[in-house]
Design a protein around this motif. Structure first.
Motif, PDB file in Angstrom:
ATOM      1  N   ARG A 135     -35.734 -30.603   6.360  1.00 28.80           N
ATOM      2  CA  ARG A 135     -34.331 -30.255   6.637  1.00 28.80           C
ATOM      3  C   ARG A 135     -34.235 -29.201   7.739  1.00 28.80           C
ATOM      4  O   ARG A 135     -33.431 -29.298   8.628  1.00 28.80           O
ATOM      5  N   GLU A 136     -35.112 -28.189   7.633  1.00 30.34           N
ATOM      6  CA  GLU A 136     -35.002 -27.068   8.556  1.00 30.34           C
ATOM      7  C   GLU A 136     -36.274 -26.929   9.381  1.00 30.34           C
ATOM      8  O   GLU A 136     -37.298 -27.554   9.068  1.00 30.34           O
TER       9      GLU A 136
ATOM     10  N   ASP B 156     -21.379 -31.623   7.483  1.00 28.02           N
ATOM     11  CA  ASP B 156     -21.807 -32.361   6.287  1.00 28.02           C
ATOM     12  C   ASP B 156     -20.992 -32.033   5.030  1.00 28.02           C
ATOM     13  O   ASP B 156     -20.917 -32.851   4.118  1.00 28.02           O
TER      14      ASP B 156
ATOM     15  N   LYS C 298     -37.998 -36.387  15.052  1.00 30.32           N
ATOM     16  CA  LYS C 298     -38.313 -37.258  16.204  1.00 30.32           C
ATOM     17  C   LYS C 298     -39.282 -36.500  17.115  1.00 30.32           C
ATOM     18  O   LYS C 298     -40.465 -36.356  16.774  1.00 30.32           O
TER      19      LYS C 298
ATOM     20  N   ARG D 148     -30.515 -30.536  15.116  1.00 28.83           N
ATOM     21  CA  ARG D 148     -31.371 -30.826  13.961  1.00 28.83           C
ATOM     22  C   ARG D 148     -32.086 -32.189  14.041  1.00 28.83           C
ATOM     23  O   ARG D 148     -33.240 -32.307  13.607  1.00 28.83           O
TER      24      ARG D 148
ATOM     25  N   ILE E 235     -26.522 -16.135   2.431  1.00 27.77           N
ATOM     26  CA  ILE E 235     -25.358 -15.662   1.667  1.00 27.77           C
ATOM     27  C   ILE E 235     -25.509 -16.184   0.237  1.00 27.77           C
ATOM     28  O   ILE E 235     -25.721 -17.385   0.029  1.00 27.77           O
TER      29      ILE E 235
ATOM     30  N   GLU F  29     -31.537 -19.689   8.439  1.00 24.09           N
ATOM     31  CA  GLU F  29     -32.645 -19.954   9.367  1.00 24.09           C
ATOM     32  C   GLU F  29     -32.794 -18.769  10.328  1.00 24.09           C
ATOM     33  O   GLU F  29     -31.838 -18.034  10.573  1.00 24.09           O
TER      34      GLU F  29
ATOM     35  N   ALA G  57     -23.091 -27.738  13.587  1.00 27.26           N
ATOM     36  CA  ALA G  57     -21.650 -27.482  13.668  1.00 27.26           C
ATOM     37  C   ALA G  57     -21.395 -26.058  14.163  1.00 27.26           C
ATOM     38  O   ALA G  57     -20.494 -25.836  14.992  1.00 27.26           O
TER      39      ALA G  57
HETATM   40  C1  LIG Z   1     -34.607 -34.211   9.975  1.00 27.34           C
HETATM   41  C2  LIG Z   1     -33.209 -34.669  10.226  1.00 27.34           C
HETATM   42  C3  LIG Z   1     -32.959 -35.666  11.155  1.00 27.34           C
HETATM   43  C4  LIG Z   1     -31.661 -36.105  11.399  1.00 27.34           C
HETATM   44  N1  LIG Z   1     -31.450 -37.086  12.313  1.00 27.34           N
HETATM   45  C5  LIG Z   1     -30.202 -37.539  12.534  1.00 27.34           C
HETATM   46  C6  LIG Z   1     -29.969 -38.586  13.469  1.00 27.34           C
HETATM   47  O1  LIG Z   1     -30.897 -39.129  14.065  1.00 27.34           O
HETATM   48  N2  LIG Z   1     -28.689 -38.975  13.695  1.00 27.34           N
HETATM   49  C7  LIG Z   1     -27.625 -38.408  13.036  1.00 27.34           C
HETATM   50  O2  LIG Z   1     -26.474 -38.811  13.266  1.00 27.34           O
HETATM   51  N3  LIG Z   1     -27.818 -37.399  12.138  1.00 27.34           N
HETATM   52  C8  LIG Z   1     -29.073 -36.966  11.870  1.00 27.34           C
HETATM   53  N4  LIG Z   1     -29.288 -35.961  10.953  1.00 27.34           N
HETATM   54  C9  LIG Z   1     -28.127 -35.371  10.255  1.00 27.34           C
HETATM   55  C10 LIG Z   1     -27.533 -34.211  11.046  1.00 27.34           C
HETATM   56  O3  LIG Z   1     -28.552 -33.383  11.547  1.00 27.34           O
HETATM   57  C11 LIG Z   1     -26.587 -33.414  10.169  1.00 27.34           C
HETATM   58  O4  LIG Z   1     -25.524 -34.265   9.803  1.00 27.34           O
HETATM   59  C12 LIG Z   1     -26.048 -32.163  10.884  1.00 27.34           C
HETATM   60  O5  LIG Z   1     -27.083 -31.275  11.185  1.00 27.34           O
HETATM   61  C13 LIG Z   1     -25.004 -31.469  10.027  1.00 27.34           C
HETATM   62  O6  LIG Z   1     -24.584 -30.312  10.677  1.00 27.34           O
HETATM   63  P1  LIG Z   1     -24.057 -29.055   9.848  1.00 27.34           P
HETATM   64  O7  LIG Z   1     -23.805 -27.986  10.839  1.00 27.34           O
HETATM   65  O8  LIG Z   1     -23.003 -29.498   8.913  1.00 27.34           O
HETATM   66  O9  LIG Z   1     -25.289 -28.643   8.930  1.00 27.34           O
HETATM   67  P2  LIG Z   1     -26.772 -28.144   9.361  1.00 27.34           P
HETATM   68  O10 LIG Z   1     -27.091 -28.544  10.768  1.00 27.34           O
HETATM   69  O11 LIG Z   1     -27.672 -28.603   8.289  1.00 27.34           O
HETATM   70  O12 LIG Z   1     -26.654 -26.587   9.301  1.00 27.34           O
HETATM   71  C14 LIG Z   1     -26.412 -25.872   8.107  1.00 27.34           C
HETATM   72  C15 LIG Z   1     -26.927 -24.470   8.284  1.00 27.34           C
HETATM   73  O13 LIG Z   1     -26.407 -23.655   7.255  1.00 27.34           O
HETATM   74  C16 LIG Z   1     -27.429 -22.793   6.769  1.00 27.34           C
HETATM   75  N5  LIG Z   1     -27.067 -22.368   5.423  1.00 27.34           N
HETATM   76  C17 LIG Z   1     -26.818 -23.132   4.353  1.00 27.34           C
HETATM   77  N6  LIG Z   1     -26.508 -22.393   3.292  1.00 27.34           N
HETATM   78  C18 LIG Z   1     -26.550 -21.113   3.694  1.00 27.34           C
HETATM   79  C19 LIG Z   1     -26.320 -19.865   3.050  1.00 27.34           C
HETATM   80  N7  LIG Z   1     -25.986 -19.785   1.759  1.00 27.34           N
HETATM   81  N8  LIG Z   1     -26.468 -18.731   3.780  1.00 27.34           N
HETATM   82  C20 LIG Z   1     -26.796 -18.786   5.092  1.00 27.34           C
HETATM   83  N9  LIG Z   1     -27.021 -19.951   5.754  1.00 27.34           N
HETATM   84  C21 LIG Z   1     -26.888 -21.082   5.067  1.00 27.34           C
HETATM   85  C22 LIG Z   1     -28.658 -23.665   6.840  1.00 27.34           C
HETATM   86  O14 LIG Z   1     -29.817 -22.885   6.780  1.00 27.34           O
HETATM   87  C23 LIG Z   1     -28.446 -24.339   8.198  1.00 27.34           C
HETATM   88  O15 LIG Z   1     -28.887 -23.521   9.239  1.00 27.34           O
HETATM   89  C24 LIG Z   1     -30.581 -35.515  10.689  1.00 27.34           C
HETATM   90  C25 LIG Z   1     -30.826 -34.515   9.727  1.00 27.34           C
HETATM   91  C26 LIG Z   1     -32.120 -34.095   9.490  1.00 27.34           C
HETATM   92  C27 LIG Z   1     -32.386 -33.033   8.455  1.00 27.34           C
END
Ligand SMILES: Cc1cc2nc3c(=O)[nH]c(=O)nc-3n(C[C@H](O)[C@H](O)[C@H](O)COP(=O)(O)OP(=O)(O)OC[C@H]3O[C@@H](n4cnc5c(N)ncnc54)[C@H](O)[C@@H]3O)c2cc1C
Length: 450
Positions: free
Chosen positions: A146-147, A297, A52, A47, A95, A40, A16
């Motif tokens: 996850r990461e 998420d 994959k 992600r 954070i 990270e 995001a």
């Molecule tokens: C291995 C894997 C495979 C996936 N495959 C699919 C798929 O095939 N199809 C699909 O639709 N979805 C898939 N997903 C789900 C999808 O990747 C997530 O829904 C998406 O990444 C969510 O985006 P986001 O930006 O909300 O969170 P994220 O991409 O998880 O990013 C969150 C970030 O916030 C950081 N963070 C969290 N807390 C803190 C803090 N306190 N301080 C600083 N940084 C922080 C984390 O380190 C991370 O970098 C998969 C997820 C994973 C883990």
């Protein structure tokens, strides 16, 4: 104590965050206005690649190859891109405190970061077996994914335990993708899950039977109806076996656990309204607190199509919610209105030579169509979900890009179903019929087949 201030801060540096940064630049961003803070140590990346292509035995994906926004066919945003645009990437920074009233974030190293507008994009974290006190669950070579650091540790273990035995705990999409990836790496793979079939949150028994059969044909053993209750390890602390509730013991050199995730919202507890396990937002991803947005998420948002609040843990929504929040922020600054988020849920997965897509909602009765024989040379099948006489969701395995677009349109349009038996016979042709008619007349449509 070091202190920094930005007009906009995105907390979290995942999917995001990257898409939000691109949208800020598109809509007009001055250098120095935006910072992205991430635990990270790398710039935002796609992600889903981690489970994959990142694990392929040959030609594996590596950064910078899959930085956002390549996953949706866009420009790849390298770290230099952020520097050029004057966006500060504050990486390797966790954070540990968020005070929304004073608009202040505090890092683990005591750096203070202040903002005018905050976008919460902290994503999810994995549920660990040690959270439930499963005996021996902290042994070496038990992995979660996850990461990127998690993926690197898993890759190192795959190399260290060549041709060894792997046990996958969990039959969701992580379990299925990891089962395939480890098999491709020539490990002897066993999957274990308690449910009667894999991916029960989405798959019907008919859909699951195909994947379970396909995996079995690839040599993957599947044990259903039981759970891991403990692990044995050797004197080095390396896992050696998985103990199941039904008494069986599986030898293991590597264990991968994929038993679900939970949104990372503890930093904001008591400060912002929550719903359904996430941070409650409106259709512009504004939270209950002024100047605070939540996307990806962590957001529980109004899903207009189904008239309810939902949280969606999938990459397509992470991208689109981020773009919507930035559009809303910029529009508010300019005093212009924008449309509310109108999302069609979309999930996908890939493993071996398989690839499925799902659009809409998986509620109501189901109709399976096509060839779901796992031994077929080219299996291709799908499922319609029908609720109150209308198609509300569509799943398709091995669809072409055009066919996937068709099923997306059907899920959005929600056409009525007169005769379920006919629908089963028509299969994908039903989708084509509807769309042809829709293109002729956008106001109304009829189910007329060619
Ligand atoms: C291995 C894997 C495979 C996936 N495959 C699919 C798929 O095939 N199809 C699909 O639709 N979805 C898939 N997903 C789900 C999808 O990747 C997530 O829904 C998406 O990444 C969510 O985006 P986001 O930006 O909300 O969170 P994220 O991409 O998880 O990013 C969150 C970030 O916030 C950081 N963070 C969290 N807390 C803190 C803090 N306190 N301080 C600083 N940084 C922080 C984390 O380190 C991370 O970098 C998969 C997820 C994973 C883990």
């Amino acid at each position: 104590m070091a202190e920094k201030h930005f007009k906009y801060v995105i907390l979290g540096g995942g999917v995001a965050a990257g898409y939000a940064a691109r949208e800020f630049v598109k809509l007009g961003l001055n250098p120095g206005e935006l910072a992205i803070i991430s635990k990270e140590s790398v710039a935002p990346y796609e992600r889903p690649a981690l489970s994959k292509a990142y694990l392929f035995p040959q030609g594996a994906a590596r950064l910078p190859g899959f930085h956002v926004c390549v996953g949706s066919g866009g420009e790849r945003l390298l770290p230099e891109w952020y520097a050029e645009k004057g966006i500060e990437l504050i990486l390797g920074t966790e954070i540990v405190k968020a005070d929304l009233a004073s608009k202040t974030l505090t890092s683990a190293a005591d750096v203070i970061i202040k903002y005018d507008i905050l976008i919460i994009a902290t994503g999810s974290t994995v549920i660990r077996l040690s959270d439930f006190g499963v005996q021996g669950a902290d042994a070496n070579n038990i992995f979660y994914l996850r990461e990127i650091d998690d993926a690197d540790k898993l890759v190192a273990a795959i190399h260290a335990k060549k041709d060894g035995k792997a046990v996958i705990v969990g039959g969701g999409y992580i379990g299925l993708e990891l089962g395939a990836a480890l098999k491709l790496n020539n490990l002897d793979v066993t999957m274990v899950y308690p449910e009667p079939w894999c991916m029960p949150r989405l798959f019907t028994a008919g859909i699951a039977a195909f994947y379970e059969g396909y995996y079995a044909n690839k040599g993957i053993k599947i044990i259903k109806g039981t759970v891991a209750v403990g692990f044995d390890s050797d004197t080095n602390g390396d896992v050696t076996a998985v103990k199941l509730k039904d008494g069986r013991v599986l030898e293991a050199d590597i264990v991968v656990v994929g038993v679900g995730g939970r949104p990372l919202i503890t930093l904001f507890k008591g400060q912002v309204e929550e719903e359904k396990g996430g941070i409650k937002t409106d259709g512009f991803f504004k939270t209950s607190i002024p100047d605070i947005y939540a996307v990806g998420d962590v957001a529980t948002f109004p899903l207009k199509l189904f008239n309810e609040q939902r949280r969606v843990e999938h990459v397509d929504h992470a991208r689109k919610s981020a773009e919507q929040a930035v559009k809303a922020i910029k529009a508010a600054e300019e005093g212009k209105p924008i449309e509310e988020y109108d999302y069609l849920p979309y999930f996908y997965s890939r493993s071996f030579d398989l690839s499925w897509q799902f659009y809409g909602d998986n509620v109501g009765d189901t109709i399976l169509f096509g060839d779901n024989d796992p031994t077929s040379a080219k299996p291709k099948f799908g499922t319609y979900w029908i609720k109150e006489g209308k198609v509300v969701g569509v799943f398709l395995e091995s669809g072409s890009p055009e066919e996937n677009k068709l099923i997306a349109k059907v899920a959005k349009l929600q056409p009525p179903v007169q005769d379920p038996e006919q629908l089963e016979k028509e299969g994908l042709a039903f989708a084509a019929c509807v769309i042809i008619k829709l293109d002729d007349s956008k106001e109304s449509y009829f189910i007329v087949c060619l």
